[in-house]
Design an enzyme around this catalytic site. Structure first.
Site, PDB file in Angstrom:
ATOM      1  CG  HIS A   1      -1.726  -1.068   1.554  1.00 45.01           C
ATOM      2  ND1 HIS A   1      -1.287  -2.183   2.197  1.00 45.01           N
ATOM      3  CD2 HIS A   1      -3.045  -1.262   1.326  1.00 45.01           C
ATOM      4  CE1 HIS A   1      -2.286  -3.025   2.339  1.00 45.01           C
ATOM      5  NE2 HIS A   1      -3.362  -2.507   1.825  1.00 45.01           N
TER       6      HIS A   1
ATOM      7  CD  GLU B   1      -6.708 -11.744   2.606  1.00 45.22           C
ATOM      8  OE1 GLU B   1      -6.307 -10.803   1.888  1.00 45.22           O
ATOM      9  OE2 GLU B   1      -6.725 -11.692   3.842  1.00 45.22           O
TER      10      GLU B   1
ATOM     11  CG  ASP C   1      -4.017 -10.913  -0.960  1.00 45.51           C
ATOM     12  OD1 ASP C   1      -3.209 -10.882  -1.920  1.00 45.51           O
ATOM     13  OD2 ASP C   1      -4.357  -9.895  -0.340  1.00 45.51           O
TER      14      ASP C   1
ATOM     15  CG  ASP D   1      -3.036  -9.796   3.049  1.00 45.23           C
ATOM     16  OD1 ASP D   1      -2.459  -9.418   4.083  1.00 45.23           O
ATOM     17  OD2 ASP D   1      -4.038  -9.214   2.576  1.00 45.23           O
TER      18      ASP D   1
ATOM     19  CD  GLU E   1      -7.508  -8.471  -0.894  1.00 49.26           C
ATOM     20  OE1 GLU E   1      -6.560  -7.918  -1.497  1.00 49.26           O
ATOM     21  OE2 GLU E   1      -7.451  -8.792   0.302  1.00 49.26           O
TER      22      GLU E   1
ATOM     23  CG  ASP F   1      -8.925 -10.928   7.593  1.00 47.01           C
ATOM     24  OD1 ASP F   1      -8.602 -12.060   7.206  1.00 47.01           O
ATOM     25  OD2 ASP F   1      -8.732  -9.889   6.924  1.00 47.01           O
TER      26      ASP F   1
ATOM     27  CG  ASP G   1      -4.698 -11.374   7.399  1.00 39.42           C
ATOM     28  OD1 ASP G   1      -5.548 -11.864   6.640  1.00 39.42           O
ATOM     29  OD2 ASP G   1      -4.443 -10.153   7.436  1.00 39.42           O
TER      30      ASP G   1
ATOM     31  CG  ASP H   1       1.781  -0.936   3.406  1.00 39.57           C
ATOM     32  OD1 ASP H   1       0.992  -0.629   4.287  1.00 39.57           O
ATOM     33  OD2 ASP H   1       1.536  -1.754   2.486  1.00 39.57           O
TER      34      ASP H   1
END
Ligand code: XUL
Ligand code: CO
Length: 437
Positions: free
Chosen positions: A101, A268, A296, A339, A232, A307, A309, A104
């Site tokens: 991003h 994802e 992802d 991700d 996404e 989430d 991840d 980031d």
């Protein structure tokens, strides 16, 4: 290249007999599987936001991640300092791609103009490191959900100035992606949804979101960016409901607003499960519309409802994912972007490596299993056979649109009642299990 991870060697393939925690047991980048190398099948990517920016905080406690290279500030210099660390990480883990991003990689400045300058400076540096290492950008995106200005959304904010601010960020993130040779550009809804319908004009918000995507498509044309746009899907979190809730909702939105020619989906795993679907389901929906673009790669936790991840470690899941990737003929612009984040307790820098090597090996096993399943042909053969009554006779006429209710009525009255074959679900589950190695 400098040494931020002195105790971690570059990962090499050592095979299943190896007990070296920093060696691949299954991912052998140059090994050919079917028609191409594992590297070209899997197209692994690392997420800048997790590897470099995730401090491993949770709603109950502060971050735990040790990042000795990071001074904790939001300065441009600190952002520059992170880049060699990240590229050393990519080199040692043999990950060929990355994703980011805008926020980031580069901090906000005092003004929007300064924010864009920060991004340009960082992109210069990323370009230099990409050239030195051969690492590539899988996709870029703009973070339109962290800053308080996006509390009501970006493209779906009721405030037109916020829409303009988001559009400005997208323009610069898209140009940065273009400069870095990014193969795709992703839109994740972030806060593009609602907390309550009591204060929401859903139709207007959807119109605005579509307008924003059209503006991005137009700008890509203007600057000569030919990478793939992705949406996404995710059903909720942070919003109560997000408009891009699952594959089917995204495809309907893209069709309704005449965007389907320009977008594919970046799916994802943990978002699929939040939507109440399996990843396989989401992939089948996307593939049927020729719209599966990228993945992802992660997983959720059935015992937690959010989430999480986590890194993919379940071979049943990775086999099912790679079956669909192979079924669609492999990735073109897309890849497997991790991700995924370490658990809060895995706070040492070397845990970054254990996490990624596990995910890479799990996906590599999935690839090899899926390849074998397709090569043997028994499972796809079963499916093809199950629909054989549509290959000729009345079935072929139905598929070709060459029949009518009158004709089918006459036909149905002239046959003996249909005899159904078993779906053989349990037999197929047993066969699939036989391939899991
Ligand atoms: C959030 C998420 C994002 C997108 C990029 O759940 O998955 O990180 O991948 O904005
Ligand atoms: Co994601």
């Amino acid at each position: 290249m400098s040494e931020y991870f002195p105790n971690v060697p570059q990962f090499q393939y050592e095979g299943t007999g190896s007990k070296n925690p920093f060696a691949f047991r299954h991912y052998n980048p140059d090994e050919i599987v079917g028609d191409k190398t594992m590297r070209d099948h899997l197209r692994f990517g690392a997420a800048y936001w997790h590897v470099m920016r995730n401090e491993l905080g949770d709603p109950f406690g502060a971050g735990t991640a040790q990042m000795p290279w990071d001074d904790g500030s939001d300065s441009l210099q600190n952002a520059l300092n992170r880049i060699p660390v990240f590229f050393e990480f990519l080199e040692k883990s043999q990950i060929d791609y990355y994703c980011f991003h805008d926020r980031d990689i580069a901090p906000e400045g005092a003004t929007l103009a300064e924010t864009h300058q920060n991004l340009d400076r960082i992109v210069d540096e990323l370009e230099k490191f990409q050239n030195e290492t051969g690492k590539k950008l899988l996709w870029g995106t703009a973070c339109l959900f962290t800053h308080p200005r996006y509390a009501h959304g970006a493209g779906t904010s009721p405030n037109a100035d916020v829409f303009a601010y988001g559009a400005s960020q997208i323009k610069h993130a898209l140009e940065a992606t273009h400069r870095l040779g990014g193969e795709g550009y992703t839109f994740w809804g972030g806060r593009e949804g609602y907390g309550s319908l009591l204060n929401t004009d859903m139709k207007r918000e959807l119109d605005h979101l579509a307008a924003l995507l059209h503006l991005a498509v137009d700008h890509a044309k203007k600057i000569g960016y030919t990478g793939q746009f992705y949406i996404e899907p995710k059903p909720r979190e942070p919003s109560t409901h997000q408009y891009d809730s699952d594959s089917a909702a995204c495809l309907n939105f893209l069709r309704e607003y005449d965007l389907l020619d320009h977008f594919k989906l970046n799916l994802e795993t943990n978002h699929a499960t939040l939507a109440g679907h399996t990843m396989e389901h989401e992939m089948e929906v996307a593939i049927a519309a020729n719209a599966l673009g990228s993945i992802d790669a992660n997983r959720g936790d059935e015992l937690l409802g959010w989430d999480t991840d986590q890194f993919p470690t379940d071979i049943y899941l990775t086999t099912n994912i790679m079956l669909r990737v192979l079924k669609m003929g492999g990735f073109t612009t897309g890849g497997l972007n991790f991700d995924a984040k370490r658990r809060r307790e895995s706070h040492e820098p070397e845990d970054l490596f254990h996490a990624h090597i596990g995910g890479m090996d799990a996906m590599a096993r999935g690839l090899k299993n899926a390849h074998q399943i397709l090569k043997d042909g028994c499972m796809p053969g079963f499916i093809a056979n199950r629909y054989a009554s549509f290959d000729s006779g009345i079935g072929a006429e139905i598929e070709a649109g060459k029949t009518s209710l009158d004709a089918l009525d006459t036909y149905a009255q002239g046959i003996t009642p249909p005899v159904l074959a078993s779906g053989r679900q349990e037999m197929l589950e047993n066969i699939l299990n036989d391939y899991l190695v």
